[in-house]
Design a protein around this motif. Sequence first.
Motif, short mmCIF file in Angstrom:
data_model
loop_
_atom_site.label_atom_id
_atom_site.label_comp_id
_atom_site.label_asym_id
_atom_site.label_seq_id
_atom_site.Cartn_x
_atom_site.Cartn_y
_atom_site.Cartn_z
N ASP A 236 0.79 -1.24 0.00
CA ASP A 236 0.00 0.00 0.00
C ASP A 236 0.82 1.28 0.00
OD1 ASP A 236 -1.94 -1.84 0.20
OD2 ASP A 236 -2.87 -1.07 2.04
N PHE A 237 2.03 1.26 0.53
CA PHE A 237 2.78 2.51 0.67
C PHE A 237 3.40 2.90 -0.67
CE2 PHE A 237 6.41 5.15 2.02
CZ PHE A 237 5.73 6.07 2.81
N LYS A 238 3.03 4.08 -1.14
CA LYS A 238 3.40 4.46 -2.51
C LYS A 238 4.51 5.52 -2.56
CE LYS A 238 0.07 1.87 -4.07
NZ LYS A 238 0.43 0.48 -4.38
N ASP A 239 5.06 5.86 -1.41
CA ASP A 239 5.97 7.00 -1.37
C ASP A 239 7.36 6.59 -0.88
OD1 ASP A 239 6.06 9.59 -2.09
OD2 ASP A 239 4.84 10.36 -0.43
N LEU A 240 7.80 5.39 -1.26
CA LEU A 240 9.05 4.86 -0.71
C LEU A 240 10.26 5.71 -1.11
CD1 LEU A 240 10.04 2.58 1.09
CD2 LEU A 240 10.39 1.19 -0.96
N GLY A 241 10.25 6.22 -2.32
CA GLY A 241 11.36 7.05 -2.79
C GLY A 241 11.54 8.28 -1.92
N ARG A 242 10.44 8.96 -1.64
CA ARG A 242 10.50 10.16 -0.81
C ARG A 242 10.91 9.81 0.62
NH1 ARG A 242 7.11 13.77 2.14
NH2 ARG A 242 5.23 12.50 1.94
N LEU A 243 10.46 8.65 1.11
CA LEU A 243 10.81 8.23 2.47
C LEU A 243 12.32 7.96 2.58
CD1 LEU A 243 9.89 7.39 5.31
CD2 LEU A 243 9.55 5.07 4.42
N LYS A 244 12.88 7.23 1.62
CA LYS A 244 14.32 6.93 1.66
C LYS A 244 15.14 8.20 1.55
CE LYS A 244 14.26 2.27 -0.30
NZ LYS A 244 14.62 1.44 -1.47
N SER A 245 14.68 9.10 0.70
CA SER A 245 15.40 10.35 0.52
C SER A 245 15.37 11.19 1.81
CB SER A 245 14.74 11.09 -0.66
OG SER A 245 15.05 12.42 -0.63
N ALA A 246 14.22 11.20 2.50
CA ALA A 246 14.11 11.94 3.76
C ALA A 246 15.01 11.33 4.82
CB ALA A 246 12.65 11.93 4.25
N TYR A 247 15.07 10.01 4.84
CA TYR A 247 15.94 9.31 5.81
C TYR A 247 17.40 9.71 5.61
CZ TYR A 247 18.93 5.36 7.12
OH TYR A 247 19.96 4.58 7.58
#
Length: 403
Positions: free
Chosen positions: A27-38
């Motif tokens: 369901d989570f569609k924003d993995l790219g933005r999450l990794k980048s924020a991390y």
Amino acid sequence: MADSEREAPSACKRLKQDTIFEKFKTDFKDLGRLKSAYKSLCFDRRNPLIAQEIISCNAATGYGISFSRASCETRPYTQEIYPFGSIFTDGIELLNDFFTKTDYVPDNMTFRLLLAKLIHFLMDEKSHAAIRKIQRTDVSETELMIILAEHFFSRLSLSNTYSMDHFAKYKGNLLCKCGSCKPESLAANFDDTSIGNRDCWHGSLDILLGSTESFIHVASVEEELSPGEIAPFEVKLKNVEERRFRSQTLAQVIAFSFLQKASHPSLENFLIPCMAATKKELKIYFYDCKYDILLESRGIPLLVEIPGSNSQPLNFEAIIAAWLVLNYKYLCSGPFDSLLKAPKANFFKHAEPCLEIYEKELLYQHVGEQTTILDYGFLDITKPKFVWPSNLSCKPVDSENEY
Ligand SMILES: [Zn+2]
């Protein structure tokens, strides 16, 4: 956490069937933005922790100073700048595994629950909407405390329970801006959150997670006259950088670090964090009362602008930072070698006449109630102040028996 503390395989295997990790994958569609924020939060030099030196403070005046009247001025050691992730090596290892290993689920039960908390909140659209909602409307201090405690901090902390300053209960509506929370259940979350000692810094914390696990200082609302008018009043929110608010936060995190060391001497380290929060941003401070280290983060916005889009999603940097900080007992690795060798905050020097009180006599709850009430403007029942003779030690009064 040591491998030896891992749970029995059968329990882990069973929990692996939990749907949250599977749900995240599908369901989570924003993995790219999450990794980048991390990466940006933990390793980018634009998100530093900067060591601070205290240049003046009223921590040891010889009489009690409530947090609302605390003064603590600092200046940065500009050579002592560290990545945010440098003190969270345990948290970094967990997130690295999560981002790089296919179908990763920690065997360690505590880490597994911590990661599940983070994942759950990342997909908690209702809470995200509640936090977005307060950006578009005026909120009182109490309303801000409620929405942040109920829909942000308690959702990310391993401790499910939280308390809010009981004096705030009388300063605004007990309605959650989400529109769903029940006032009676919110009212039950107000309690005595006072810490400190009546003879030094003391007062109530805004939001306390668990049983004194961690705390948040929420920006209060100031009423200011609009230019050239007697009324109406313009409600203006403080900024986390605002001098008085910053002083209060620093006094709170320093006192809290000493209290944690005295209450939980078995903690692996005493680099204790606190968050200062407005409805717009978070700022994080750390104080280590063992090594006299004070660190400050930059302000981290709660929302982000997405280029080419009108939507303003929650800032994943703020979510990851809050998750690491709220669960510092498990995820913070404490001061590292170069931080230990860095110049000190000099709190010990400034507080020297009362240092023993900070080390041995701080209390949780029932602290300086009269002064606290005065600060809130309800009653004028403060007792006369006196100055300690310089040749006497600062022996605290027994505040619990005194009233
Ligand atoms: Zn709510």
